[in-house]
Write a protein that holds these residues in place. Structure first.
Motif, PDB file in Angstrom:
ATOM      1  N   ASP A   1      -2.315   0.104   7.752  1.00 27.94           N
ATOM      2  CA  ASP A   1      -2.619  -0.348   9.029  1.00 27.94           C
ATOM      3  C   ASP A   1      -4.135  -0.352   8.989  1.00 27.94           C
ATOM      4  O   ASP A   1      -4.767  -0.911   9.754  1.00 27.94           O
TER       5      ASP A   1
ATOM      6  N   ARG B  19      -7.630  -3.914   2.917  1.00 29.27           N
ATOM      7  CA  ARG B  19      -8.608  -4.278   3.915  1.00 29.27           C
ATOM      8  C   ARG B  19      -9.402  -3.055   4.295  1.00 29.27           C
ATOM      9  O   ARG B  19      -8.932  -1.958   4.206  1.00 29.27           O
TER      10      ARG B  19
ATOM     11  N   GLY C 229      -4.215  -5.698  -0.048  1.00 26.85           N
ATOM     12  CA  GLY C 229      -4.195  -6.215   1.293  1.00 26.85           C
ATOM     13  C   GLY C 229      -3.909  -7.684   1.223  1.00 26.85           C
ATOM     14  O   GLY C 229      -3.717  -8.240   0.173  1.00 26.85           O
ATOM     15  N   SER C 230      -3.868  -8.366   2.338  1.00 24.49           N
ATOM     16  CA  SER C 230      -3.587  -9.774   2.284  1.00 24.49           C
ATOM     17  C   SER C 230      -4.882 -10.508   2.044  1.00 24.49           C
ATOM     18  O   SER C 230      -5.818 -10.380   2.810  1.00 24.49           O
TER      19      SER C 230
ATOM     20  N   GLN D 201      -1.428  -9.463  -5.126  1.00 27.02           N
ATOM     21  CA  GLN D 201      -0.682  -8.408  -4.454  1.00 27.02           C
ATOM     22  C   GLN D 201       0.576  -8.106  -5.265  1.00 27.02           C
ATOM     23  O   GLN D 201       1.436  -8.969  -5.405  1.00 27.02           O
TER      24      GLN D 201
ATOM     25  N   ARG E 131       6.727  -5.169  -0.906  1.00 30.57           N
ATOM     26  CA  ARG E 131       5.818  -5.350   0.225  1.00 30.57           C
ATOM     27  C   ARG E 131       6.511  -6.115   1.349  1.00 30.57           C
ATOM     28  O   ARG E 131       6.252  -5.863   2.527  1.00 30.57           O
TER      29      ARG E 131
ATOM     30  N   LYS F  28       6.955  -4.884   5.200  1.00 29.80           N
ATOM     31  CA  LYS F  28       6.692  -5.751   6.356  1.00 29.80           C
ATOM     32  C   LYS F  28       7.907  -5.795   7.279  1.00 29.80           C
ATOM     33  O   LYS F  28       7.780  -5.712   8.507  1.00 29.80           O
TER      34      LYS F  28
ATOM     35  N   GLN G 237       8.148  -2.606   9.222  1.00 28.95           N
ATOM     36  CA  GLN G 237       7.181  -2.578  10.317  1.00 28.95           C
ATOM     37  C   GLN G 237       7.631  -3.472  11.472  1.00 28.95           C
ATOM     38  O   GLN G 237       7.511  -3.093  12.649  1.00 28.95           O
TER      39      GLN G 237
ATOM     40  N   GLY H  62       0.203  -4.195  13.253  1.00 28.66           N
ATOM     41  CA  GLY H  62       0.570  -5.387  12.500  1.00 28.66           C
ATOM     42  C   GLY H  62       1.475  -5.085  11.325  1.00 28.66           C
ATOM     43  O   GLY H  62       1.475  -3.983  10.771  1.00 28.66           O
TER      44      GLY H  62
ATOM     45  N   ASP I 122       1.690  -5.588   7.857  1.00 28.83           N
ATOM     46  CA  ASP I 122       0.867  -5.993   6.722  1.00 28.83           C
ATOM     47  C   ASP I 122       1.440  -5.597   5.374  1.00 28.83           C
ATOM     48  O   ASP I 122       0.852  -5.853   4.331  1.00 28.83           O
TER      49      ASP I 122
END
Length: 431
Positions: free
Chosen positions: A14, A26, A37-38, A107, A373, A377, A380, A392, A394
């Motif tokens: 996050d 990020r 991260g994206s 990723q 991943r 997501k 989440q 978010g 992520d």
């Protein structure tokens, strides 16, 4: 409980901090290490704009844009005091490296379980090599232990985890890497300041531009420092007038020990110990308590007695079904080197193994299939839909996600350990 996160180069939600090695997640902070991260470049080969791929610039156009950016940066570096001599020697040969951008955007599909990470990080080969390195450099390691209060085996363990004792610290030009990332990467301002710091290191005479090499993300030498970490923490351990983490083992060991000392390493204290937890243990606790307070809750050492900490945390990196550890201030100092529980535990257990202390006795839940991943997501998203606001989606397990997951587990009468599994994801989808 501290959240389990994965490293740098180096390893959170996050809002995962960037590690001093330059992690893939990020956000900010030295930290470097280590994770994903994206990735979305504002310019470059496949920038996403409103869901459509932006057209790729022609090679000549791209080269011209990079050269123009480099010229502008050169003027900026000169304004910051970098000599014209260094600018000419260091920047005239700098080139854009598409491979760096490919790495920056990568990723991995699966989140690697901590037990798999430790299998490699604390392998018998790495332990035996660590013992050999400690024996070969015993006088130097002991001298740095005397100066900085950091045990010799911990210095050697970080060396082993960071660069496999110098055998894998990379062959990318640090200048190429940061110039590329500053021009087209996800964290341009960060990379720009690292490039400036790299030039100042060269300007000070610590290393020649051609010899400044490391990982694709700009982590340098045996210690995998990024340039700003080098400026802040590197030490001239052999008293030759230069700080050289590429070729001088005394400088490598002194710099590592200095980093930990500056991160509040407590001389004479252990990192922590493996513990057993009572059945009634509250896994949702996040406080740091004294050893006396933990003992009063029924926490006991797997071997011997609990270390005497005035402030310590209990961590369960794989949830209630895996090993538990009581960790003190020195464990948190290792986290300052790379903010990932898996990394800090690897350093701790490798250092133990190098000097013959016991390994982890409790079993890991190896039967648990890792989450992709996309799975994270989905987890989440499902938590958000069920009213547990985790922010978010992520694909990165961070503190907010684990907090929401613990709340969901508690509502279901499950142990609220915040450890994500396929069965929990399935249960959420069936709500």
């Amino acid at each position: 409980m501290l959240p389990f996160t994965k490293k740098l180069p180096t390893a959170q939600p996050d809002a995962r901090p960037a590690l001093h090695q330059g992690s893939l997640a990020r956000a900010a902070l030295l930290g470097l290490l280590l994770t994903a991260g994206s990735a979305q470049a504002a310019t470059g080969l496949m920038a996403e704009v409103d869901g459509q791929a932006a057209p790729q610039p022609e090679a000549g156009e791209h080269h011209a844009s990079f050269e123009a950016w480099l010229g502008e940066f050169r003027r900026y570096a000169a304004s910051q005091g970098v000599s014209e001599r260094t600018l000419t020697r260091a920047l005239d040969g700098v080139r854009f490296r598409e491979k760096v951008i490919e790495h920056d955007r990568y990723q991995p599909e699966f989140v690697r379980p901590i037990w798999q990470y430790l299998d490699t990080a604390v392998s018998s080969t790495r332990v035996n090599t660590g013992r050999e390195k400690l024996e070969a450099h015993r006088d130097t390691a002991r001298e740095m232990e005397r100066r900085y209060g950091v045990p010799a085996e911990v210095i050697v363990a970080i060396w082993g985890i960071e660069s496999n004792y110098g055998s894998h610290f990379g062959n990318f030009s640090t200048l190429d890497s940061f110039a590329t990332l500053a021009f087209e990467g996800r964290r341009r301002d960060f990379a720009r300041e690292e490039l400036l710091a790299a030039l100042k290191i060269i300007d000070a005479g610590d290393i020649a531009a051609d010899d400044m090499v490391g990982s694709w993300a700009g982590a340098m030498g045996h210690t995998q420092f990024i340039p700003t970490s080098f400026v802040a923490y590197a030490v001239d351990g052999d008293d030759d007038g230069h700080r050289n983490i590429w070729d001088s083992i005394p400088d490598v060991m002194a710099s590592t020990a200095n980093y930990l000392k500056r991160a509040n390493w407590q001389a004479g204290q252990p990192w922590g110990t493996e513990v057993r937890l009572p059945e009634s243990f509250d896994y949702a606790q996040t406080e740091r308590l004294s050893t006396v307070e933990w003992r009063s809750q029924g926490v006991s050492a797997v071997e011997g007695t609990l270390p005497d900490f005035s402030s310590a945390a209990v961590i369960v990196p794989a949830g209630a079904q895996g090993p538990a550890f009581l960790v003190g201030p020195n464990f948190h100092s290792i986290l300052r080197y790379n903010n990932a529980t898996s990394y800090a535990l690897a350093v701790a257990k490798l250092s133990d193994a190098i000097v013959g202390r016991a390994g982890i006795s409790q079993s890991w839940p190896r039967e648990e299939a890792p989450l992709t991943r996309d799975d994270v997501k989905a987890l989440q998203q499902q938590l958000n839909r069920a009213g547990y606001d985790v922010g978010g989606a992520d694909g990165i397990m961070g503190p907010n996600t684990r907090l929401g997951l613990r709340e969901f587990q508690r509502s279901q009468g499950l142990t609220p350990d915040g450890f994500a599994t396929q069965s929990l994801l399935k249960r959420l989808k069936n709500i």
